[in-house]
Design a protein around this motif. Structure first.
Motif, PDB file in Angstrom:
ATOM      1  N   TYR A  41     134.881   6.220 -11.936  1.00 45.57           N
ATOM      2  CA  TYR A  41     135.884   6.861 -11.082  1.00 45.57           C
ATOM      3  C   TYR A  41     135.343   7.160  -9.685  1.00 45.57           C
ATOM      4  O   TYR A  41     136.093   7.196  -8.722  1.00 45.57           O
ATOM      5  N   LEU A  99     139.867   0.520 -18.090  1.00 45.52           N
ATOM      6  CA  LEU A  99     138.842   1.564 -18.088  1.00 45.52           C
ATOM      7  C   LEU A  99     137.959   1.393 -19.316  1.00 45.52           C
ATOM      8  O   LEU A  99     138.432   1.547 -20.452  1.00 45.52           O
ATOM      9  N   GLY A 109     141.820   8.916 -17.176  1.00 41.64           N
ATOM     10  CA  GLY A 109     142.717   7.780 -16.950  1.00 41.64           C
ATOM     11  C   GLY A 109     144.165   8.140 -17.207  1.00 41.64           C
ATOM     12  O   GLY A 109     145.071   7.713 -16.483  1.00 41.64           O
ATOM     13  N   VAL A 120     147.190   1.985 -16.928  1.00 35.74           N
ATOM     14  CA  VAL A 120     145.788   1.824 -17.332  1.00 35.74           C
ATOM     15  C   VAL A 120     145.730   1.413 -18.801  1.00 35.74           C
ATOM     16  O   VAL A 120     146.612   1.747 -19.590  1.00 35.74           O
TER      17      VAL A 120
END
Ligand code: F6P
Length: 324
Positions: A41, A99, A109, A120
């Protein structure tokens, strides 16, 4: 979906590179652009990314670590951090993210997707195996093999010196690594957070092992186990109560997170990641892919976050029988 972003976040695990490779190659196969974000991130917030094509991931299927690096971003836990990341993605024309990480990654997420409407898909990557919705997480099998190999070596010297070893393994609050490596390495006792066996029982069992004529004893202790304050104090307590034992402690630590991924982890990472891209191209969002009974399935990120992957307690019974 015309452009997919991919990143790895949280504690790294062997096989994350195989997952990145599979995401990038599946995008290439379906003529979809792919961009990799560095350091999870944090890279999304800072706009640190690289366009990736099929050749960017050559020769990484067998590498430990993650070429995209990883981080546990504090900034992403704030609304402002997530807004910055969304802005960067929009600027970069990234329509969706894959992710690769554990529950912390998925929690972030989900918040990100809810707030900014960017789909996501989670791919479970952690050595801990503590994710609901999949029987195995990427890196767990390799970590087990690393632990078993290390305990085999400890067993050699323990036997030569008639010693008792406490071996602390990772797993955070979950006992998967301890339980399965303990059985694989023939441990005399396995201490996990899910089951409090009690100090008295541990002393009895070690006493029995000694009387049974064993030349060594191995106690695998999960780092999340609460039986002693920590593994060193536990060893001190046992030494005080069973003075005949010459006890030592080994904390395996981060070697459990490194090394070349096992074939199992490479195949798992590949299967999960192909599915993750296909789900996005199919218009799906906010899911986690998992392997259940050897089939690749998906569940909502919410389910993955709320559910609990429980250990098989029968393994404790098996361990007890086999350490007679
Ligand atoms: O989640 C993976 C893991 O290796 C855990 O087993 C362990 O508790 C933790 O990460 C260690 O984190 P760090 O690398 O930040 O010390």
């Amino acid at each position: 979906v015309r452009k997919i972003g991919v990143m790895t976040s949280g504690g790294d695990s062997p096989g994350m590179n195989a997952a990145i490779r599979a995401v990038v190659r599946t995008c290439a196969y379906y003529h979809t652009d792919c961009v990799g974000y560095f350091r999870g991130y944090q890279g999304m917030i800072n706009g640190e990314s690289m366009d990736m094509n099929a050749r960017s991931v050559r020769n990484i299927v067998n590498m430990g670590g993650t070429i995209l690096q990883s981080a546990r971003s504090k900034e992403f836990m704030t609304k402002e951090g997530r807004a910055k990341a969304a802005e960067n993605l929009r600027e970069n024309e990234v329509d969706a993210m894959i992710l690769i990480g554990g529950d912390g990654t998925f929690r972030g997420g989900k918040a990100f997707s809810d707030e900014h409407g960017i789909p996501v898909i989670g791919v479970p990557g952690t050595i801990d195996n503590d994710i609901y919705g999949t029987h195995y997480t990427i890196g767990y099998d390799t970590a087990l093999n690393t632990v078993v190999e290390a305990i085999d070596k400890i067993r050699d010297t323990a036997s030569s010196h008639n010693r008792l070893f406490f071996v602390e393994v990772m797993g955070r609050d979950a006992g998967f690594i301890a339980l399965n490596s303990g059985i694989g390495a023939g441990a005399e006792e396995i201490l996990i957070p899910e089951e409090d066996l009690g100090l008295e029982r541990l002393l009895d069992s070690l006493e029995r092992s000694r009387r049974a004529g064993k030349t060594s004893s191995i106690v695998v202790v999960s780092e999340g186990d609460k039986i002693g304050k920590n593994v060193f104090e536990l060893a001190e307590y046992v030494k005080k109560n069973l003075p005949d034992y010459d006890a030592r402690v080994t904390v395996l630590g981060h070697i459990q997170r490194g090394g070349r991924p096992s074939c199992f982890d490479r195949v798992l990472a590949s299967r999960l990641s192909v599915k993750a891209v296909e789900l996005l191209l199919d218009g799906k969002k906010d899911l986690m892919v998992g392997m259940v009974n050897n089939e690749i399935e998906s569940c909502s990120l919410d389910q993955a976050l709320k559910g609990k992957h429980t250990i098989n307690k029968d393994l404790l019974r098996i361990s007890e029988i086999l350490s007679t």
